[in-house]
Design an enzyme around this catalytic site. Sequence first.
Site, mmCIF file in Angstrom:
data_model
loop_
_atom_site.group_PDB
_atom_site.id
_atom_site.type_symbol
_atom_site.label_atom_id
_atom_site.label_comp_id
_atom_site.label_asym_id
_atom_site.label_seq_id
_atom_site.Cartn_x
_atom_site.Cartn_y
_atom_site.Cartn_z
ATOM 1 N N GLU A 220 0.805 -1.239 0.000
ATOM 2 C CA GLU A 220 0.000 0.000 0.000
ATOM 3 C C GLU A 220 0.832 1.280 0.000
ATOM 4 O OE1 GLU A 220 -2.726 -0.221 3.270
ATOM 5 O OE2 GLU A 220 -3.642 -2.068 2.585
ATOM 6 N N ASN B 8 2.109 -5.226 -3.124
ATOM 7 C CA ASN B 8 0.726 -5.556 -2.750
ATOM 8 C C ASN B 8 -0.066 -4.267 -2.537
ATOM 9 O OD1 ASN B 8 -1.101 -7.765 -1.940
ATOM 10 N ND2 ASN B 8 -1.015 -6.871 0.121
ATOM 11 N N HIS C 1 -10.302 -6.405 -0.964
ATOM 12 C CA HIS C 1 -11.250 -6.279 0.148
ATOM 13 C C HIS C 1 -12.475 -5.563 -0.432
ATOM 14 C CE1 HIS C 1 -8.558 -7.670 3.216
ATOM 15 N NE2 HIS C 1 -7.608 -6.855 2.778
ATOM 16 N N GLU D 60 -5.933 -10.823 -0.762
ATOM 17 C CA GLU D 60 -6.644 -10.620 0.519
ATOM 18 C C GLU D 60 -8.162 -10.605 0.332
ATOM 19 O OE1 GLU D 60 -5.047 -7.321 2.766
ATOM 20 O OE2 GLU D 60 -2.987 -7.793 2.201
ATOM 21 N N ASP E 162 -11.928 -10.672 0.429
ATOM 22 C CA ASP E 162 -13.112 -10.894 1.269
ATOM 23 C C ASP E 162 -14.210 -9.969 0.768
ATOM 24 O OD1 ASP E 162 -12.239 -8.472 2.446
ATOM 25 O OD2 ASP E 162 -11.708 -9.391 4.360
#
Length: 356
Positions: free
Chosen positions: A150, A198, A234, A263, A265
Amino acid sequence: MTALRVHLPLLVILLVAAAASPPVTLRQAADRAGVLVGAAVRPSLFSEAAYSETLAREYNMVEPEDVMKWWVVRRDSKFDFREGDEVVRFAQAHGMKVRGHCLVWDHANPAWLTEGGFTPGQLSHLLEEHITTVMKHYAGQVFAWDVVNEALDEGGRPKDSLWYNQPGIGLAEKGTAYVERAFRWAHQADPHALLFYNEAEGEGLNRKSDAIYAMVKDFRQRGVPIDGVGLQLHISRLDLDTAAIGANIARLTALGVQVHISELDVALPLDPSTGQVRKDDLLRQADVYRGVVRACRQNPGCTAIQTWGFTDKYSWIGSHSRGTRGAALPFDRAYKPKPAYDAMLEELTGRPSKEP
Ligand code: XIL
């Protein structure tokens, strides 16, 4: 020899039957498809039988959700690998790969580091030492690392951060030069590890993903060692544009790097009075999972699909959304597979299924 001859036809029948029968777990389907399917994990939960059993049965990769971050490995300034080592031991005991996360981030850092008043020279030294020591400790055990996490803002510019410009490692206001420096240190520390950048919210086509693309292109052209991009995913909206994600994966892999869904979800709104999710939201959630897995599977350069946890019993979404969202993962709180799980399994298996 005689015994072998007698049983050979039976053996052939059994082997053919095994190959033809549909995979019954995500792990079996992923192994057959030659792709990694992973979950972020907390080693403090390995002692819960349902947690460990589900994890080992369904996944061929794990990533520590928190225990390889600075605030755990460097709680005080000394290195402490105990919790990370537990993840590695679990993975080795169950024949799983370990994905490392993360070496450079402006979150999850201990106060002694962020409030230490270090100069750029001292921070540069601290970061080089951290990357080198952690990667050498896990060399041969962690196959891929999120080296930098990030680093960009919504507009695609480097975010103000400890490592960039507050005060930074000596490369403030020099764009992605500090990211490059971290990748070069990482490659020196463990030349065999795959090195990933990432990022959050840079999965479709937008200014952030354009900036990631430009950075990776520049790094590849100049021989900066980068092997992949992690797309966090996400998700909190159910009308996800999976075509844009597919297009982004295609342009990144065309640069010669891998993509990992790192990641995933899909957080659902919770009814404020009951705390429950709507039944049809679970189906819409499954369609999002289906779309993401399909976008990955359509591109051979997309080599891993990982969710951020795997059971709704333990997910960061609850505290992150202050209790307003939840049920984001493929297994429910009782470790029962949800429609999202079925969708993942179908897409990994390649069975014909409805359009997302
Ligand atoms: C989250 C963890 O899930 C939480 O347990 C922790 O409190 C904060 O960090 N992007 C990332 C992850 O790269 O490291 C974050 O993990 C979620 C957002």
